[in-house]
Write a protein that holds these residues in place. Sequence first.
Motif, PDB file in Angstrom:
ATOM      1  N   ILE A   1      -6.183  -5.919  -0.444  1.00  0.00           N
ATOM      2  CA  ILE A   1      -5.298  -4.979  -1.135  1.00  0.00           C
ATOM      3  C   ILE A   1      -5.018  -3.770  -0.245  1.00  0.00           C
ATOM      4  N   ALA A   2      -6.012  -3.316   0.521  1.00  0.00           N
ATOM      5  CA  ALA A   2      -5.771  -2.216   1.467  1.00  0.00           C
ATOM      6  C   ALA A   2      -4.741  -2.631   2.516  1.00  0.00           C
ATOM      7  N   LEU A   3      -4.859  -3.851   3.033  1.00  0.00           N
ATOM      8  CA  LEU A   3      -3.879  -4.353   4.003  1.00  0.00           C
ATOM      9  C   LEU A   3      -2.499  -4.500   3.374  1.00  0.00           C
ATOM     10  N   LEU A   4      -2.464  -4.860   2.107  1.00  0.00           N
ATOM     11  CA  LEU A   4      -1.189  -4.980   1.407  1.00  0.00           C
ATOM     12  C   LEU A   4      -0.460  -3.642   1.364  1.00  0.00           C
ATOM     13  N   LEU A   5      -1.207  -2.555   1.127  1.00  0.00           N
ATOM     14  CA  LEU A   5      -0.601  -1.220   1.122  1.00  0.00           C
ATOM     15  C   LEU A   5       0.019  -0.909   2.486  1.00  0.00           C
ATOM     16  N   ILE A   6      -0.732  -1.175   3.555  1.00  0.00           N
ATOM     17  CA  ILE A   6      -0.224  -0.898   4.901  1.00  0.00           C
ATOM     18  C   ILE A   6       1.002  -1.760   5.199  1.00  0.00           C
ATOM     19  N   TYR A   7       0.960  -3.008   4.784  1.00  0.00           N
ATOM     20  CA  TYR A   7       2.086  -3.925   4.986  1.00  0.00           C
ATOM     21  C   TYR A   7       3.342  -3.396   4.292  1.00  0.00           C
ATOM     22  N   HIS A   8       3.192  -2.946   3.052  1.00  0.00           N
ATOM     23  CA  HIS A   8       4.341  -2.423   2.312  1.00  0.00           C
ATOM     24  C   HIS A   8       4.879  -1.143   2.961  1.00  0.00           C
ATOM     25  N   ILE A   9       4.000  -0.307   3.465  1.00  0.00           N
ATOM     26  CA  ILE A   9       4.459   0.912   4.137  1.00  0.00           C
ATOM     27  C   ILE A   9       5.228   0.557   5.404  1.00  0.00           C
ATOM     28  N   ALA A  10       4.786  -0.473   6.124  1.00  0.00           N
ATOM     29  CA  ALA A  10       5.488  -0.896   7.342  1.00  0.00           C
ATOM     30  C   ALA A  10       6.915  -1.356   7.032  1.00  0.00           C
TER      31      ALA A  10
ATOM     32  N   GLN B   1     -13.926  -1.506  -8.258  1.00  0.00           N
ATOM     33  CA  GLN B   1     -13.344  -0.976  -9.485  1.00  0.00           C
ATOM     34  C   GLN B   1     -11.988  -0.324  -9.211  1.00  0.00           C
ATOM     35  N   ALA B   2     -11.845   0.279  -8.032  1.00  0.00           N
ATOM     36  CA  ALA B   2     -10.615   1.006  -7.697  1.00  0.00           C
ATOM     37  C   ALA B   2      -9.475   0.092  -7.278  1.00  0.00           C
ATOM     38  N   ALA B   3      -9.788  -1.073  -6.701  1.00  0.00           N
ATOM     39  CA  ALA B   3      -8.766  -1.901  -6.055  1.00  0.00           C
ATOM     40  C   ALA B   3      -7.636  -2.301  -7.008  1.00  0.00           C
ATOM     41  N   TYR B   4      -7.970  -2.726  -8.195  1.00  0.00           N
ATOM     42  CA  TYR B   4      -6.963  -3.195  -9.150  1.00  0.00           C
ATOM     43  C   TYR B   4      -6.025  -2.063  -9.590  1.00  0.00           C
ATOM     44  N   PRO B   5      -6.564  -0.917 -10.066  1.00  0.00           N
ATOM     45  CA  PRO B   5      -5.669   0.191 -10.415  1.00  0.00           C
ATOM     46  C   PRO B   5      -4.822   0.677  -9.238  1.00  0.00           C
ATOM     47  N   VAL B   6      -5.409   0.708  -8.036  1.00  0.00           N
ATOM     48  CA  VAL B   6      -4.654   1.144  -6.858  1.00  0.00           C
ATOM     49  C   VAL B   6      -3.506   0.182  -6.583  1.00  0.00           C
ATOM     50  N   TYR B   7      -3.759  -1.108  -6.713  1.00  0.00           N
ATOM     51  CA  TYR B   7      -2.677  -2.083  -6.556  1.00  0.00           C
ATOM     52  C   TYR B   7      -1.538  -1.784  -7.538  1.00  0.00           C
ATOM     53  N   ILE B   8      -1.880  -1.455  -8.774  1.00  0.00           N
ATOM     54  CA  ILE B   8      -0.858  -1.221  -9.800  1.00  0.00           C
ATOM     55  C   ILE B   8      -0.011   0.006  -9.473  1.00  0.00           C
TER      56      ILE B   8
END
Length: 367
Positions: free
Chosen positions: A17-26, A284-291
């Motif tokens: 999910i952390a990599l997904l955030l970076i991917y979307h920012i790219a 616990q944080a990963a799911y809300p952060v994804y949302i």
Amino acid sequence: MKTARRHDIDWLRVITIALLLIYHIAIIFQPWAMFVGFVRSEQSLEGLWTPMTLLNVWRIPILFFVSGMGLFFAMRRRNWKQLIGERTRRILLPLLFGIVAIAPLHMFIFQKFYKLPLGYYPHMGHLWFLGNIFVYVLLFLPVFYLLKQREGGVFQQILGSLMSNPVGPLLVSLFFMLEAILVEPQVYSIYAETWHGFFLGALAFFFGYLFVYSGQHFWDTVKKWRWGYLALALSLYAVRYLEFQLEAPGYLMALESNCWILGILGLGYRYLNRPSGLLQYLSQAAYPVYIIHMFVMYLGALLILPLKIHPFLQFVAITVFTFIVCYLLFEFLIRRIWFLRPLFGLKGKVDKEVAKKSWLAMLKSNF
């Protein structure tokens, strides 16, 4: 029936999910960003996309695999009624809330960024993943419970024997390769709200469950052969980069994707299967952060892109902004307010022990 928690699977979910955030920012810094519904920088960083193409064939499929694995462990402790109820609360409720209250926020920023007429636009957006997972749970649950009732039987023994051979897990790729041939996606890595994404996700979810169901044989195999799977994945990526300008035939990308995933599962099992306070917090944080991440990311882009600085510094600034603001929203709102917790897939009751600890405190406790 109590089952030992698999910390490596939790870590892989957090990391992906952390990599997904970076991917979307790219994506913001690619000239085609607007065509896929993203805000776009006037200053492109097309070179940034080369490492992203290494991620894009496995970043979403591995989440489907991990979700199937997670269902296996959830079924150890619940009957089918309890499981559907729990998945309805954890997946369907956040999905419906996200459609009406979260996804419209980043669409509002998108409209403002491009000076479009402002309007309320409920839609699924990036939460399509949750919709797929909920459908897969309902679709495969009868099969999975049938398999559960026949644990120790002939099928499980054959599956375990197959997974004890390094070729065994790779044979699963044939189904993914066939999917790519039959569906013929124009762009393999576009999964959102496409039939390709739906069928690929269903396969990954199903085989993620079967991998765990097969027993220890699978984990011993991917741990032992992890570097071989990764070497094969890197070779296929090199072919994709050198011969096909990064968009190889779908069947080759399907094979590459599964090689990356098997290697990563092996690395995770070897190095990450241990508990920590930091993991407890991040899980616990990963799911809300994804949302919430798309809204936060678009807000960061709205504030930072007008600044007259180098585009790479903008990329770094939006990345830092997104992670920090997501952390603050989770730590001080979502995690602490009881009626918000279920809307973001968390249990309604606040764990008092966990609530006492911030991410920084848990990070400090690990060193």
